[in-house]
Design an enzyme around this catalytic site. Structure first.
Site, PDB file in Angstrom:
ATOM      1  N   HIS A  62       0.831  -1.205   0.000  1.00  0.00           N
ATOM      2  CA  HIS A  62       0.000   0.000   0.000  1.00  0.00           C
ATOM      3  C   HIS A  62       0.872   1.264   0.000  1.00  0.00           C
ATOM      4  CE1 HIS A  62      -3.339  -2.532   2.134  1.00  0.00           C
ATOM      5  NE2 HIS A  62      -3.070  -2.952   0.912  1.00  0.00           N
TER       6      HIS A  62
ATOM      7  N   HIS B  53      -0.658 -11.092  -4.931  1.00  0.00           N
ATOM      8  CA  HIS B  53       0.732 -10.682  -4.749  1.00  0.00           C
ATOM      9  C   HIS B  53       1.717 -11.643  -5.418  1.00  0.00           C
ATOM     10  CE1 HIS B  53      -0.588  -7.565  -2.105  1.00  0.00           C
ATOM     11  NE2 HIS B  53      -1.117  -8.398  -1.243  1.00  0.00           N
TER      12      HIS B  53
ATOM     13  N   ASP C 290      -3.117  -3.069  -5.128  1.00  0.00           N
ATOM     14  CA  ASP C 290      -2.067  -4.019  -4.754  1.00  0.00           C
ATOM     15  C   ASP C 290      -1.107  -4.264  -5.914  1.00  0.00           C
ATOM     16  OD1 ASP C 290      -2.847  -4.405  -2.134  1.00  0.00           O
ATOM     17  OD2 ASP C 290      -3.964  -6.249  -2.527  1.00  0.00           O
TER      18      ASP C 290
END
Length: 319
Positions: A85, A270, A247
């Protein structure tokens, strides 16, 4: 104007200090942003109680675990977690050089979005440096697949994201975000999107000693009957897809330089973002390093000049 088209490196105008809760530890964390000189890159400093400092460059080669968040470093006592973030905010605002001090093992979760970091940086401002900025320009498609999930980089004249998610949940379903990434578009369309999770998964994480700092103040929580528990509801109708895009911006910021191209993904996270970035950077025929031409050439903003420096690798770092 697309991000990264100003042509010169930048840093913040003055220091920033923030405090918040670590989403996994549940303990208070102090975060400091410090201006840095040209060609420093984004560097994290984990401050230990004994006075020592672990330095980690925010580059792809330093990424460790990507299961629950993006982690820099491999050893638990010498790593920093949940950087995505913060990195998304830094990247979207076009900041090239920064020292980030944190007195814990993870970044503060704040409200679960990038907005607090955007606001803090905007309060002090951004300072341009004299050094020219270099970019990673995608020149041929690179694609990876993992089961039903996939991600790819494609050539494009700006910086574009096309991120789509697909959940077996009527509340979420298939949604995403597509658009040119600019400081303005990120701030207004993506920065406020919060991290989210299902109540059944949160309970499992609590039992395993994770997500101890997770709450309705920093996460969108979905109940077993597929409704949002948070009293205020959603900030965007498609907040889930927007947060996954946020993200992705933070994960791709670990290229170590602004990139020119389009990033597309389906059912990503991720790990997929990280592996896609590594696939791009591991193929020297898929990209080139460029910089904006000198002003006296009167070139248009989207024209760039290839830099003949094969040794230039902003994503590399000494281990």
């Amino acid at each position: 104007m697309s991000i990264g088209l100003l042509g010169f490196q930048s840093t913040i105008a003055s220091a920033i200090s923030l405090k918040g809760i670590g989403v996994h530890s549940g303990t208070e964390v102090t975060l400091n942003f410090l201006p840095a000189e040209a060609d420093s890159g984004i560097v994290f400093h984990r401050l230990h109680e004994n006075g020592s400092v672990t330095e980690l460059k925010a580059v792809s080669s330093q990424v460790g675990n990507t299961d629950l968040c993006t982690v820099l470093g491999v050893q638990a006592d010498r790593s920093i977690a949940t950087i995505e973030h913060v990195m998304a905010a830094i990247y979207a605002l076009g900041i090239d050089n920064l020292v980030i001090e944190v007195d814990g093992a993870e970044m503060p979760i704040m409200d679960g979005s990038s907005e607090p970091f955007i606001d803090a940086i905007n309060q002090v401002g951004i300072r341009n440096l004299r050094a020219k900025r270099r970019y990673i320009r995608v020149i041929k498609p690179v694609r990876i697949e993992a089961g039903a999930s996939w991600a790819e980089f494609r050539p494009h004249h700006g910086t574009r994201f096309e991120v789509e998610i697909d959940f077996d949940s009527p509340l979420i379903g298939r949604q995403g975000w597509q658009g040119e990434l600019t400081a303005e578009s990120f701030t207004t369309e993506l920065s406020r999107a919060r991290t989210f999770g299902f109540m059944r998964d949160v309970e499992k994480l609590w039992a395993a000693g994770f997500a101890l700092g997770s709450s309705l103040e920093n996460s969108v929580v979905i109940s077993d009957d597929d409704t949002v528990i948070n009293m205020e509801g959603l900030r965007y109708a498609d907040e889930f897809g927007r947060h996954k895009t946020l993200d992705a911006v933070g994960d791709l910021a670990l290229a170590g330089a602004q990139f020119i191209g389009c990033y597309r993904s389906y059912r990503g996270g991720h790990k997929l973002n990280s592996n896609a970035l590594k696939a791009l950077l591991n193929d020297p025929t898929a990209y080139e390093i460029v910089e904006a031409p000198r002003r006296e050439t009167n070139a248009r903003a989207r024209e760039f000049v290839a830099v003949n420096e094969p040794g230039f690798a902003p994503w590399a770092a000494e281990v």
